[in-house]
Every structure is written in structure tokens, then in C-alpha cells.
Design a protein around this motif. Sequence first.
Motif, PDB file in Angstrom:
ATOM      1  N   LEU A  27       0.828  -1.205   0.000  1.00 34.56           N
ATOM      2  CA  LEU A  27       0.000   0.000   0.000  1.00 34.56           C
ATOM      3  C   LEU A  27       0.864   1.258   0.000  1.00 34.56           C
ATOM      4  O   LEU A  27       0.557   2.236  -0.697  1.00 34.56           O
ATOM      5  N   LEU A  28       1.931   1.233   0.788  1.00 37.84           N
ATOM      6  CA  LEU A  28       2.825   2.399   0.841  1.00 37.84           C
ATOM      7  C   LEU A  28       3.501   2.630  -0.504  1.00 37.84           C
ATOM      8  O   LEU A  28       3.642   3.769  -0.960  1.00 37.84           O
ATOM      9  N   LEU A  29       3.914   1.542  -1.149  1.00 44.02           N
ATOM     10  CA  LEU A  29       4.539   1.676  -2.468  1.00 44.02           C
ATOM     11  C   LEU A  29       3.549   2.221  -3.484  1.00 44.02           C
ATOM     12  O   LEU A  29       3.875   3.125  -4.270  1.00 44.02           O
ATOM     13  N   ASP A  30       2.331   1.695  -3.474  1.00 38.81           N
ATOM     14  CA  ASP A  30       1.315   2.179  -4.413  1.00 38.81           C
ATOM     15  C   ASP A  30       1.046   3.669  -4.209  1.00 38.81           C
ATOM     16  O   ASP A  30       0.844   4.411  -5.179  1.00 38.81           O
ATOM     17  N   ALA A  31       1.057   4.101  -2.951  1.00 41.36           N
ATOM     18  CA  ALA A  31       0.808   5.509  -2.663  1.00 41.36           C
ATOM     19  C   ALA A  31       1.947   6.387  -3.175  1.00 41.36           C
ATOM     20  O   ALA A  31       1.721   7.494  -3.681  1.00 41.36           O
ATOM     21  N   GLN A  32       3.181   5.893  -3.062  1.00 39.72           N
ATOM     22  CA  GLN A  32       4.326   6.650  -3.577  1.00 39.72           C
ATOM     23  C   GLN A  32       4.260   6.766  -5.094  1.00 39.72           C
ATOM     24  O   GLN A  32       4.504   7.833  -5.662  1.00 39.72           O
ATOM     25  N   ILE A  33       3.915   5.661  -5.755  1.00 38.62           N
ATOM     26  CA  ILE A  33       3.785   5.681  -7.212  1.00 38.62           C
ATOM     27  C   ILE A  33       2.661   6.626  -7.622  1.00 38.62           C
ATOM     28  O   ILE A  33       2.784   7.399  -8.577  1.00 38.62           O
ATOM     29  N   GLY A  34       1.575   6.603  -6.866  1.00 38.83           N
ATOM     30  CA  GLY A  34       0.467   7.505  -7.150  1.00 38.83           C
ATOM     31  C   GLY A  34       0.860   8.959  -7.003  1.00 38.83           C
ATOM     32  O   GLY A  34       0.446   9.822  -7.792  1.00 38.83           O
ATOM     33  N   ALA A  35       1.683   9.247  -5.995  1.00 37.51           N
ATOM     34  CA  ALA A  35       2.141  10.628  -5.795  1.00 37.51           C
ATOM     35  C   ALA A  35       2.968  11.099  -6.986  1.00 37.51           C
ATOM     36  O   ALA A  35       2.868  12.256  -7.419  1.00 37.51           O
ATOM     37  N   LEU A  36       3.776  10.210  -7.536  1.00 34.14           N
ATOM     38  CA  LEU A  36       4.603  10.591  -8.681  1.00 34.14           C
ATOM     39  C   LEU A  36       3.763  10.907  -9.914  1.00 34.14           C
ATOM     40  O   LEU A  36       4.171  11.704 -10.758  1.00 34.14           O
ATOM     41  N   GLN A 199       8.200  16.013  -4.681  1.00 30.96           N
ATOM     42  CA  GLN A 199       9.033  17.217  -4.731  1.00 30.96           C
ATOM     43  C   GLN A 199      10.463  16.880  -5.135  1.00 30.96           C
ATOM     44  O   GLN A 199      11.068  17.581  -5.950  1.00 30.96           O
ATOM     45  N   LYS A 200      11.004  15.819  -4.556  1.00 31.82           N
ATOM     46  CA  LYS A 200      12.385  15.449  -4.876  1.00 31.82           C
ATOM     47  C   LYS A 200      12.522  15.071  -6.344  1.00 31.82           C
ATOM     48  O   LYS A 200      13.501  15.465  -7.008  1.00 31.82           O
ATOM     49  N   VAL A 201      11.575  14.324  -6.866  1.00 24.17           N
ATOM     50  CA  VAL A 201      11.646  13.952  -8.281  1.00 24.17           C
ATOM     51  C   VAL A 201      11.501  15.186  -9.161  1.00 24.17           C
ATOM     52  O   VAL A 201      12.179  15.315 -10.192  1.00 24.17           O
ATOM     53  N   ALA A 202      10.646  16.115  -8.760  1.00 24.40           N
ATOM     54  CA  ALA A 202      10.510  17.365  -9.521  1.00 24.40           C
ATOM     55  C   ALA A 202      11.838  18.105  -9.578  1.00 24.40           C
ATOM     56  O   ALA A 202      12.243  18.607 -10.640  1.00 24.40           O
ATOM     57  N   LEU A 203      12.541  18.169  -8.458  1.00 25.19           N
ATOM     58  CA  LEU A 203      13.834  18.851  -8.429  1.00 25.19           C
ATOM     59  C   LEU A 203      14.888  18.073  -9.204  1.00 25.19           C
ATOM     60  O   LEU A 203      15.760  18.664  -9.849  1.00 25.19           O
TER      61      LEU A 203
END
Length: 293
Positions: A27-36, A199-203
Motif C-alpha cells: 500500500l505504501l509503495l502504491d501511494a508513492q507511485i500515485g504521488a509521482l 518534490q524530490k523527483v521534480a527537483l
Amino acid sequence: MNQRSTESRHPDSADLHAQPAERILSLLLDAQIGALSALRPALPAIERAAEAGAKALRDGGRMGYAGAGSSGLMALADCLELAGTFGLAPDRSPMLFAGGADALLHMKGSVEDDPELARADVARAGLGAGDVLLVLSASGTTPYALAATDAAKARGVTVAGFANRADSPLLRAADIPVLIETGPEMVAGSTRMGAATAQKVALNMLSVLVAIRLGHVHDGHMVNVVADNAKLVARAGRIVAALAHVPADAAETALAATGGAVKPAILVARGMSPDQARAALEHSGGHLAPLLD
């Protein structure tokens, strides 16, 4: 104040504490992918921020970073990488982190609420007209971020504001608003997760585009790298060999002739003298493409 989206409950977080470990991690991984996925609609704004930063640096100005807490840590990570990855002098990318170096070891929430601290940091950094400041705040309401934005704009600095909540004060105040609408967190309010990841990926993307515009990336290689350890010395040799199409020993000889500078070493390996290589790069604005093509 309306409830912030980052403080709302994530629909998949119900009974998270009672789930098996494998389910929790999934679930945590899916949420991170969703955020991206929230980054794709933000790409045009990230591009505008990158082009502004590249222009500032190309014209002799600076591209600074500012933030508090998790957002500040994301900004700091990108800022610190610029020197080692792209050879950008540290004074060209000042970092304004709420609480300074002491807060890196013992994070204090109170510093993000101190607008005077932000104003003092902007003044200390000496940012001015022609410079760019990247300001990050997940909620877009952090007092430190808002005060840094106001103080920077008053000095003629172009501010790109990164926030994860639509219509937030930071986005309204910024010259270049970058909305990364990641929504609720799996742990409500813990913006070190989805919001900070995005945010980190955006930067990451922004700084690579800036480096490309400055001629510091060519054909996928970091050609402005400063080789200050064994790993980077070896990498520099591989880069010169690959782009100059020469054997490893010829690449090493060229690097020795340029004091380890990769860009001129590539041209030396292709037949120029070190002085000719430096003059050619000055004429091309530091870009290898017109010299290699």
C-alpha cells in the motif's frame, strides 16, 4: 483554514495498522507511485522554473533553494548534488534551510514558523535581481517559505514556488507556481512521504534540465563533473573515452593535460591543444555539441 489535502485521510489507510507487513508495504509503495503521477500535469511549470534557473546561472546569477522540514530536506539534497554531479560552484546555488545546519541533526518544528528567520536567511544569501529562488512547502502555507518568498521578491528575485496543495498561499505568491497535487498521505499529514517524494523527483528533473541548458550534460553524460574522488576520476576517464571515441589511456592523457576537466579533455583527445579547447568552449558557451558535431 480549510483542511489541507495533505492532512486528510487516504482512502487506502483504513486499518493500516492491522494489515500484514507485506500488505502495508504494498500500500505504501502504491501511494508513492500515485504521488509521482501528480508530476505529469506539473511538467510545464517545472520546465518554466528550470528555464528561469538556467538563464540566471548562464547570466552569472544564482539559483537558490529554500524550505523547512521535509520540503527543506528535499531542496537541500538537490542543492548539494549540483556541485558533484554538474560541477556547479556551491556559491552559485545557496541553500536557505529553516534553522540552518543545527536543524539538520535535530529537526525543530518551531523554526518553520519564524518569518524573521527566513528574511534574515534571504538577506544573508545576498540574492538579488536576476537570481532565482526555488521555494518548497508541501502545504504551501509554511511561514518560513512564505516569508522567504516575499523577501526574495522584494529584492527582485524570481521565485518558483513548489506546493502540493492547490490554491495555496505559496502558489499565489510565486512568480512561477508549481502545483504537485499529491493529495492525502497514507499516514495523514506525513508529507515526508508522497509529497516529499514528488518534490524530490521534480527537483531531480529540474536540475538535470538546467544542467542540459548550461551544457553540463551531453549525450547522457555529466561532462562538467568535478573528479574529486577515485570513483569520479574513473568516471571522467570513461566519459572522455566514450565521447572522444578514444582508448582509455588516451582519455587519461587528455585529462592530465586539462587538470581533470572533462569538457576540454574530450576536445584535447580529439586533437585540440588545452588552450584551443578552452577557447572553443568559451566561444560555444560551454556546450560540446557544436564542437563535436
